[in-house]
Motif scaffolding. Structure first.
Motif, PDB file in Angstrom:
ATOM      1  N   UNK A 171       0.840  -1.198   0.000  1.00  0.00           N
ATOM      2  CA  UNK A 171       0.000   0.000   0.000  1.00  0.00           C
ATOM      3  C   UNK A 171       0.869   1.240   0.000  1.00  0.00           C
ATOM      4  N   UNK A 172       0.545   2.173  -0.877  1.00  0.00           N
ATOM      5  CA  UNK A 172       1.200   3.471  -0.893  1.00  0.00           C
ATOM      6  C   UNK A 172       0.640   4.284   0.265  1.00  0.00           C
ATOM      7  N   UNK A 173       1.512   4.649   1.209  1.00  0.00           N
ATOM      8  CA  UNK A 173       1.092   5.419   2.370  1.00  0.00           C
ATOM      9  C   UNK A 173       1.221   6.912   2.136  1.00  0.00           C
ATOM     10  N   UNK A 174       2.368   7.304   1.584  1.00  0.00           N
ATOM     11  CA  UNK A 174       2.699   8.710   1.377  1.00  0.00           C
ATOM     12  C   UNK A 174       3.437   8.875   0.064  1.00  0.00           C
ATOM     13  N   UNK A 175       3.180   9.972  -0.598  1.00  0.00           N
ATOM     14  CA  UNK A 175       3.887  10.377  -1.812  1.00  0.00           C
ATOM     15  C   UNK A 175       4.298  11.815  -1.568  1.00  0.00           C
ATOM     16  N   UNK A 176       5.559  11.999  -1.137  1.00  0.00           N
ATOM     17  CA  UNK A 176       5.994  13.294  -0.616  1.00  0.00           C
ATOM     18  C   UNK A 176       4.979  13.735   0.439  1.00  0.00           C
ATOM     19  N   UNK A 177       4.534  14.977   0.416  1.00  0.00           N
ATOM     20  CA  UNK A 177       3.527  15.419   1.387  1.00  0.00           C
ATOM     21  C   UNK A 177       2.194  15.705   0.690  1.00  0.00           C
ATOM     22  N   UNK A 178       1.974  15.000  -0.410  1.00  0.00           N
ATOM     23  CA  UNK A 178       0.774  15.198  -1.209  1.00  0.00           C
ATOM     24  C   UNK A 178      -0.484  14.733  -0.477  1.00  0.00           C
ATOM     25  N   UNK A 179      -1.531  15.514  -0.606  1.00  0.00           N
ATOM     26  CA  UNK A 179      -2.861  15.167  -0.106  1.00  0.00           C
ATOM     27  C   UNK A 179      -3.763  15.071  -1.324  1.00  0.00           C
ATOM     28  N   UNK A 180      -4.376  13.901  -1.545  1.00  0.00           N
ATOM     29  CA  UNK A 180      -5.246  13.733  -2.711  1.00  0.00           C
ATOM     30  C   UNK A 180      -6.290  12.639  -2.460  1.00  0.00           C
ATOM     31  N   UNK A 181      -7.278  12.591  -3.341  1.00  0.00           N
ATOM     32  CA  UNK A 181      -8.332  11.581  -3.280  1.00  0.00           C
ATOM     33  C   UNK A 181      -8.231  10.580  -4.425  1.00  0.00           C
ATOM     34  N   UNK A 182      -7.611  10.977  -5.531  1.00  0.00           N
ATOM     35  CA  UNK A 182      -7.457  10.080  -6.669  1.00  0.00           C
ATOM     36  C   UNK A 182      -6.043  10.176  -7.198  1.00  0.00           C
ATOM     37  N   UNK A 183      -5.481   9.145  -7.724  1.00  0.00           N
ATOM     38  CA  UNK A 183      -6.057   7.824  -7.957  1.00  0.00           C
ATOM     39  C   UNK A 183      -6.189   6.978  -6.696  1.00  0.00           C
ATOM     40  N   UNK A 184      -5.575   7.422  -5.601  1.00  0.00           N
ATOM     41  CA  UNK A 184      -5.767   6.798  -4.291  1.00  0.00           C
ATOM     42  C   UNK A 184      -5.845   7.922  -3.261  1.00  0.00           C
ATOM     43  N   UNK A 185      -6.368   7.599  -2.099  1.00  0.00           N
ATOM     44  CA  UNK A 185      -6.435   8.570  -1.023  1.00  0.00           C
ATOM     45  C   UNK A 185      -5.062   8.630  -0.341  1.00  0.00           C
ATOM     46  N   UNK A 186      -4.500   9.832  -0.303  1.00  0.00           N
ATOM     47  CA  UNK A 186      -3.224  10.060   0.379  1.00  0.00           C
ATOM     48  C   UNK A 186      -3.340  11.287   1.261  1.00  0.00           C
ATOM     49  N   UNK A 187      -2.779  11.277   2.457  1.00  0.00           N
ATOM     50  CA  UNK A 187      -2.117  10.138   3.063  1.00  0.00           C
ATOM     51  C   UNK A 187      -3.133   9.039   3.382  1.00  0.00           C
ATOM     52  N   UNK A 188      -2.666   7.814   3.367  1.00  0.00           N
ATOM     53  CA  UNK A 188      -3.558   6.669   3.563  1.00  0.00           C
ATOM     54  C   UNK A 188      -4.084   6.650   5.007  1.00  0.00           C
ATOM     55  N   UNK A 189      -5.381   6.433   5.154  1.00  0.00           N
ATOM     56  CA  UNK A 189      -6.029   6.466   6.472  1.00  0.00           C
ATOM     57  C   UNK A 189      -5.457   5.425   7.436  1.00  0.00           C
ATOM     58  N   UNK A 190      -4.968   4.310   6.912  1.00  0.00           N
ATOM     59  CA  UNK A 190      -4.434   3.248   7.760  1.00  0.00           C
ATOM     60  C   UNK A 190      -3.252   3.724   8.602  1.00  0.00           C
ATOM     61  N   UNK A 191      -2.622   4.808   8.179  1.00  0.00           N
ATOM     62  CA  UNK A 191      -1.476   5.313   8.940  1.00  0.00           C
ATOM     63  C   UNK A 191      -1.877   5.567  10.389  1.00  0.00           C
ATOM     64  N   UNK A 192      -2.970   6.248  10.606  1.00  0.00           N
ATOM     65  CA  UNK A 192      -3.367   6.579  11.974  1.00  0.00           C
ATOM     66  C   UNK A 192      -4.353   5.585  12.565  1.00  0.00           C
ATOM     67  N   UNK A 193      -4.897   4.687  11.743  1.00  0.00           N
ATOM     68  CA  UNK A 193      -5.879   3.721  12.229  1.00  0.00           C
ATOM     69  C   UNK A 193      -5.279   2.393  12.653  1.00  0.00           C
ATOM     70  N   UNK A 194      -4.124   2.030  12.105  1.00  0.00           N
ATOM     71  CA  UNK A 194      -3.573   0.695  12.359  1.00  0.00           C
ATOM     72  C   UNK A 194      -2.156   0.757  12.905  1.00  0.00           C
ATOM     73  N   UNK A 195      -1.974   0.119  14.042  1.00  0.00           N
ATOM     74  CA  UNK A 195      -0.660   0.070  14.688  1.00  0.00           C
ATOM     75  C   UNK A 195       0.380  -0.554  13.775  1.00  0.00           C
ATOM     76  N   UNK A 196      -0.016  -1.542  12.960  1.00  0.00           N
ATOM     77  CA  UNK A 196       0.952  -2.233  12.103  1.00  0.00           C
ATOM     78  C   UNK A 196       1.464  -1.350  10.966  1.00  0.00           C
ATOM     79  N   UNK A 197       0.855  -0.195  10.769  1.00  0.00           N
ATOM     80  CA  UNK A 197       1.361   0.797   9.820  1.00  0.00           C
ATOM     81  C   UNK A 197       2.066   1.931  10.573  1.00  0.00           C
TER      82      UNK A 197
END
Length: 167
Positions: A94-120
């Motif tokens: 899973x792409x978590x971060x692409x520089x400090x870009x915030x976007x909704x497409x083609x994927x949501x960045x930063x990825x929500x799993x960063x703050x939701x899942x300890x394993x990330x």
């Protein structure tokens, strides 16, 4: 060159598939920086434990190209197209971060799993503790410090890399 952060996980022959996935990422992006390896219980379904980590790399590809490349690497290493989201897997990239870009497409960045899942979050905070989340404006070390560590079971594990395998 963009700096990207990648979450890797597996719970089907995880040692085999994580090593294979990292080799593929190394072939595509060059040198990688790696977090420690962590073991966690499955989240969202009953299943065997996962091994997870985070890697970083630099790329000239755009976001869509990176995401397509990740899907191809997953499929090359046994990931079934169209498999249920919460299910066992050979390799999950899973792409978590692409520089400090915030976007909704083609994927949501930063990825929500960063703050939701300890394993990330834990491996990301290890790899980039001072990096600032582009929406929450807190460092990943601070986000990990504030994380409810009782909400998900996660622990570091010793991972035996094959001799000669470099990233």
């Amino acid at each position: 060159m963009a700096l990207i952060y990648i979450s890797l996980g597996s719970n089907i022959e995880p040692s085999r598939y994580l090593q294979a996935g990292l080799r593929s990422l190394r072939e595509c992006f060059g040198p990688l920086k790696l977090s420690s390896m962590y073991e966690s219980e499955a989240v969202g379904f009953s299943g065997t434990n996962f091994l997870n980590m985070v890697a970083s790399a630099e790329t000239d590809l755009n976001i869509a190209e990176v995401v397509a490349l990740f899907k191809q690497i997953e499929q090359n290493h046994g990931r079934l197209v169209g498999a249920k989201k919460f299910s066992p897997r050979t390799l999950d990239l899973d792409l978590l971060l692409f520089d400090d870009l915030v976007c909704q497409t083609p994927v949501v960045l930063p990825r929500a799993e960063i703050v939701n899942n300890a394993f990330v979050l834990w491996p990301l905070s290890e790899l980039a503790p001072e990096l600032i989340h582009p929406v929450l404006h807190k460092s990943y070390a601070t986000l990990w410090d504030e994380y409810d560590k009782d909400s998900q079971r996660l622990w570091p594990v010793t991972f035996e890399w094959p001799v000669g395998l470099t990233f």
